[in-house]
Design a protein around this motif. Structure first.
Motif, short mmCIF file in Angstrom:
data_model
loop_
_atom_site.label_atom_id
_atom_site.label_comp_id
_atom_site.label_asym_id
_atom_site.label_seq_id
_atom_site.Cartn_x
_atom_site.Cartn_y
_atom_site.Cartn_z
N GLN A 107 0.85 -1.19 0.00
CA GLN A 107 0.00 0.00 0.00
C GLN A 107 0.89 1.24 0.00
OE1 GLN A 107 -2.66 1.23 3.40
NE2 GLN A 107 -4.24 0.55 1.94
N VAL A 108 0.52 2.22 -0.82
CA VAL A 108 1.28 3.46 -0.92
C VAL A 108 0.33 4.64 -0.73
CG1 VAL A 108 3.16 2.63 -2.37
CG2 VAL A 108 1.04 3.36 -3.44
N GLU A 109 0.88 5.75 -0.28
CA GLU A 109 0.08 6.94 -0.01
C GLU A 109 0.72 8.14 -0.70
OE1 GLU A 109 -1.41 9.53 3.88
OE2 GLU A 109 -0.93 7.39 4.09
N PHE A 110 -0.15 8.97 -1.32
CA PHE A 110 0.32 10.16 -2.04
C PHE A 110 -0.39 11.40 -1.51
CE2 PHE A 110 0.47 6.57 -4.97
CZ PHE A 110 1.76 6.62 -5.46
N SER A 111 0.25 12.53 -1.75
CA SER A 111 -0.34 13.82 -1.42
C SER A 111 0.26 14.87 -2.35
CB SER A 111 -0.07 14.18 0.04
OG SER A 111 1.33 14.41 0.24
N PRO A 112 -0.33 16.06 -2.44
CA PRO A 112 0.27 17.11 -3.28
C PRO A 112 1.69 17.46 -2.86
CG PRO A 112 -1.98 17.70 -2.69
CD PRO A 112 -1.63 16.49 -1.88
N GLU A 113 1.99 17.32 -1.57
CA GLU A 113 3.33 17.61 -1.07
C GLU A 113 4.30 16.45 -1.32
OE1 GLU A 113 0.60 17.67 0.98
OE2 GLU A 113 0.21 19.82 0.63
N ASN A 114 3.77 15.24 -1.45
CA ASN A 114 4.59 14.05 -1.66
C ASN A 114 4.01 13.23 -2.82
OD1 ASN A 114 6.56 12.11 -1.26
ND2 ASN A 114 5.39 11.04 0.31
N PRO A 115 4.20 13.71 -4.07
CA PRO A 115 3.53 13.07 -5.21
C PRO A 115 4.25 11.84 -5.78
CG PRO A 115 4.74 14.99 -5.95
CD PRO A 115 4.94 14.92 -4.47
N THR A 116 5.44 11.52 -5.27
CA THR A 116 6.18 10.38 -5.82
C THR A 116 6.46 9.35 -4.73
OG1 THR A 116 8.32 11.45 -5.43
CG2 THR A 116 7.29 11.82 -7.57
N GLN A 117 6.49 8.09 -5.16
CA GLN A 117 6.84 7.00 -4.27
C GLN A 117 7.71 6.01 -5.05
OE1 GLN A 117 6.31 6.48 -1.11
NE2 GLN A 117 4.76 8.02 -0.59
N THR A 118 8.67 5.42 -4.33
CA THR A 118 9.51 4.38 -4.92
C THR A 118 9.29 3.09 -4.16
OG1 THR A 118 11.18 6.00 -5.58
CG2 THR A 118 11.86 3.69 -5.50
N VAL A 119 8.92 2.04 -4.89
CA VAL A 119 8.68 0.74 -4.26
C VAL A 119 9.72 -0.24 -4.79
CG1 VAL A 119 7.06 -1.15 -3.94
CG2 VAL A 119 6.22 1.20 -4.06
N SER A 120 10.42 -0.92 -3.89
CA SER A 120 11.44 -1.89 -4.29
C SER A 120 11.13 -3.24 -3.65
CB SER A 120 12.83 -1.43 -3.84
OG SER A 120 13.16 -0.19 -4.43
N THR A 121 11.41 -4.29 -4.39
CA THR A 121 11.23 -5.65 -3.87
C THR A 121 12.16 -6.59 -4.60
OG1 THR A 121 9.62 -7.38 -3.38
CG2 THR A 121 9.39 -6.24 -5.49
N ASN A 122 12.30 -7.81 -4.09
CA ASN A 122 13.10 -8.85 -4.74
C ASN A 122 12.20 -10.06 -4.99
OD1 ASN A 122 15.87 -7.71 -4.69
ND2 ASN A 122 15.50 -7.68 -2.49
N LEU A 123 12.22 -10.54 -6.23
CA LEU A 123 11.39 -11.68 -6.62
C LEU A 123 12.26 -12.90 -6.86
CD1 LEU A 123 8.95 -9.94 -9.15
CD2 LEU A 123 8.66 -10.27 -6.68
N LEU A 124 11.74 -14.05 -6.54
CA LEU A 124 12.49 -15.30 -6.65
C LEU A 124 12.42 -15.86 -8.06
CD1 LEU A 124 14.09 -17.56 -5.21
CD2 LEU A 124 11.88 -18.68 -4.76
N SER A 125 13.59 -16.29 -8.60
CA SER A 125 13.65 -16.98 -9.90
C SER A 125 13.53 -18.48 -9.63
CB SER A 125 14.97 -16.67 -10.61
OG SER A 125 15.16 -15.28 -10.72
N SER A 126 12.34 -19.01 -9.79
CA SER A 126 12.10 -20.40 -9.38
C SER A 126 12.26 -21.40 -10.51
CB SER A 126 10.70 -20.54 -8.78
OG SER A 126 9.72 -20.06 -9.70
N THR A 127 12.03 -20.98 -11.75
CA THR A 127 12.14 -21.91 -12.88
C THR A 127 12.89 -21.24 -14.02
OG1 THR A 127 9.98 -21.17 -13.73
CG2 THR A 127 10.00 -23.16 -12.34
N LYS A 128 13.57 -22.06 -14.80
CA LYS A 128 14.36 -21.57 -15.93
C LYS A 128 13.45 -21.12 -17.06
CE LYS A 128 17.72 -23.23 -19.34
NZ LYS A 128 18.47 -24.40 -19.85
#
Length: 672
Positions: A235-256
């Motif tokens: 979940q992310v939250e925005f406002s006129p004072e804070n209009p940008t968000q950066t979301v980072s994650t790591n995903l698993l490589s399970s199959t070739k």
């Protein structure tokens, strides 16, 4: 006519009369009447010859009316259709074309633009990119010698090229803004950062840059889906004072294999455009990592430079070891870099037979290398020499562009002649003392699927530094080293047909597939006929297209494909040689990512060029302003032209006629 020409004409008359008089009247006691006719013919003939040689000219002055130029630029991109303004634009164009006073006052030019600009023929509103800067710059360059003004009909949303807001234009620009100018609340995925490759059972990073436009505080949910299943959300939250968000994650490589993902951000209240809430990406999962052993006998900056360059590709891991180390297990590596070998490397060459890059230098023991039967020898003396690189455009072992090799600093090696005992391909030749030679500086060897390469010189760290100074990054040089390592590390048998395509294409984007085909001697073959068979995995619909030969590769462009998954087969006609691949076309269209017309930038453009912004309902006001603007007026240009006073064909005809008449008369009267 100039005075000198008149003098020449008078002299021609006098000379012609004098010669004719001398022939028919001078010292002749009896002058028959026929002599008068012959005298006239001779004088006229000689005068006409003189006239032909003098070739008198007369100057004429012509005036030309030059109207000021009105350039009408019409946005032909998909965003116009997305805003449902195609009918409005056609009406605007019709208003300009039907305004007689505009046509009388201006020389009107009509252009359409998207990614490129072209003379307006018809409007399709199908261009997948918009480059307003390029369109304005093109008409300014076209009309730089004349007084001109530009009407720009667009929504102002640019997807490609330099920012048009800051363009320098000496001509006034009047934007006509089409599209909704109302500001709506909107949240979008502005950028996704993700690696193209990952390794089996490893995690790969995904970074999403989110942007909000609105005046209220809102909440939304960012998610990543694979095959319709949510594998990450936040979940992310925005406002006129804070209009940008950066979301980072790591995903698993399970199959070739190649895996497709969709990043999304949930719709917020009163959001008009949700097309920019989704973006797709793909990752190819590999089941192994190439390990490279960088083996030397002493420290040198080249070791660090090579390690950095090779490891710039995350598929590769480099270990730096020294020959005196006792913990080296050669079986752990798929490729070896042997840096300036000497006698202590004897056991190394017994343990490896291929997949190595040998780098020589001022401390290399060439007597030892010459005894190893590697296919390359050098009659070296104990004297240093600098060797500059010269690119070989005919190198065919793998595809490597010229990255400005001849601008790189020279490498150092012992002086001597290189002798080749095997068939080699030279990527770089040596240049020393200002003389280009065919002695190899970097060469590859391939025999019975065993591959190796030799770089004749130390100081490759200077090449990496030089590339950085030129490009402001190491990418170009690292890619060059990566190509070399990829060739040497691969144990696969070389294919005669190699095909290159992207794995993911946006909707309506141009799709280009290229192929490289070689004969049995692995030389590029430009005689082949290649065919592409494209299959939609869902509908099973097939399309066959021939490849075109472009330079040293075959290429085919595909258009009009709907979104979905596709597989393809590239075949060589009349030969059992095929290559296979697949790609996906997403629903994402960059031209549909905008919620409203960019009124702010168009206003800035108009102000900077002393123009003004107008809207479709005020087009007649704009046209009337242009009609009444006294700074745009027709000018007259005087053109001085020189014209021949005579027609040389008629003069030549008269000369022949008079000479013939004189000859026949003289013959008739027995004067000949």
């Amino acid at each position: 006519m100039e005075t000198s020409t008149l003098i020449y004409l008078v002299l021609a008359v006098l000379l012609s009369v004098a010669i004719a008089f001398f022939q028919y009247f001078y010292k002749i006691k009896r002058t028959p009447k026929v002599h008068i006719l012959l005298f006239a013919l001779k004088a006229l003939t000689l005068f006409l010859i003189g006239l032909l040689l003098i070739n008198p000219k007369i100057k004429t002055l012509e005036t030309e009316n030059i109207k000021p130029v009105l350039s009408v630029l019409v946005d032909n991109s998909l965003s116009t259709q997305f805003f449902k303004e195609d009918k409005t634009i056609r009406n605007l164009l019709s208003e300009v074309q039907n305004q007689n006073k505009i046509q009388e006052k201006f020389a009107v030019q009509y252009f359409s633009f998207g990614k490129e600009i072209s003379v307006l023929d018809s409007l399709s509103f199908s261009d997948t990119h918009t480059n307003i800067y390029k369109a304005i710059n093109a008409v300014n360059e076209l009309n730089k010698e004349t007084k001109s003004v530009t009407i720009l009909i667009t929504d102002g949303n640019q997807t490609q090229g330099n920012d048009y807001e800051f363009i320098h234009s000496a001509n006034k620009i009047f934007p006509v803004i089409v599209g909704d100018t109302t500001q709506y609340q909107d949240v979008q995925i502005s950028q996704l950062n993700v690696n193209k490759y990952s390794y089996l059972e490893n995690k790969f990073p995904v970074e999403a840059l989110l942007y909000y436009e609105g005046k209220e505080r809102v909440k939304s949910t960012f998610a990543i889906l694979q095959n319709g299943k949510r594998i990450f959300s936040k979940q992310v939250e925005f406002s006129p004072e804070n209009p940008t968000q950066t979301v980072s994650t790591n995903l698993l490589s399970s199959t070739k294999g190649i895996h497709y993902y969709t990043a999304s951000i949930s719709k917020i209240d009163n959001e008009k455009n949700t097309k920019n809430n989704y973006k797709s990406f793909s990752v190819e999962v590999l089941d192994e990592q190439t390990k490279v052993l960088l083996l030397g006998s002493f420290l040198h900056p080249d070791l660090g430079a090579l390690k950095k360059a090779i490891e710039s590709n995350k598929q590769r891991k480099v270990d730096i070891k020294f020959i005196q180390d006792n913990d080296i297990n050669f079986e752990d590596y798929q490729m070896y870099v042997l840096y300036q070998p000497n006698g202590s490397f004897k056991n190394v060459f017994e343990k490896i037979s291929s997949n190595y890059l040998l780098v020589s230098g001022t401390k290399t023991d060439w007597n030892f290398i010459n005894a190893q039967n590697l296919g390359v020898q050098k009659k070296a003396i104990n004297q240093k020499e600098e060797y500059s690189p010269v690119y070989n455009p005919n190198f065919l072992t793998f595809l490597q562009e010229d990255i400005g090799f001849e601008g790189f600093p020279p490498l150092e090696d012992k002086f001597g002649e290189v002798q080749l005992k095997k068939e080699v391909q030279g990527l770089l030749y040596q240049k020393f003392a200002g003389v280009e030679t065919t002695q190899p500086l970097l060469a590859t060897f391939e025999e019975n699927e065993k591959k190796s390469a030799v770089l004749f010189g130390e100081g490759v760290w200077k090449w990496r530094a030089s590339s950085y100074l030129k490009e402001q990054n190491f990418e170009t040089f690292d890619k060059f080293i990566g190509n070399l390592v990829q060739y040497l590390a691969s144990n696969k048998k070389r294919k005669r047909l190699e095909v290159t395509s992207e794995r993911l294409y946006p909707a309506n984007a141009p799709i280009t597939i290229s192929a490289f085909y070689v004969d049995k001697n692995y030389q590029f073959d430009n005689r082949a006929n290649l065919e592409l068979t494209l299959t939609n995995k869902e509908t099973k619909e097939q399309k066959k297209l021939p490849f075109s030969l472009i330079n040293n590769s075959y290429q085919v462009s595909v258009e009009g494909l709907i979104s979905g998954d596709y597989s393809y087969k590239v075949s060589v006609v009349n030969q059992k040689i095929n290559a296979y691949g697949e790609f996906k076309i997403t629903d994402y269209q960059i031209e549909e990512q905008f919620t409203n017309a960019n009124q702010q930038k168009l206003q800035s453009l108009a102000t900077k060029t002393n123009g003004a912004v107008f809207y479709p309902n005020s087009i007649n006001q704009l046209l009337q302003e242009l009609i009444n603007d006294e700074s745009y007026y027709t000018t007259q240009k005087s053109i001085s032209k020189e014209q021949d006073l005579i027609d040389w064909k008629w003069i030549l005809f008269l000369i022949v006629a008079f000479l013939s008449a004189e000859w026949f008369i003289r013959k008739y009267y027995g004067k000949i």
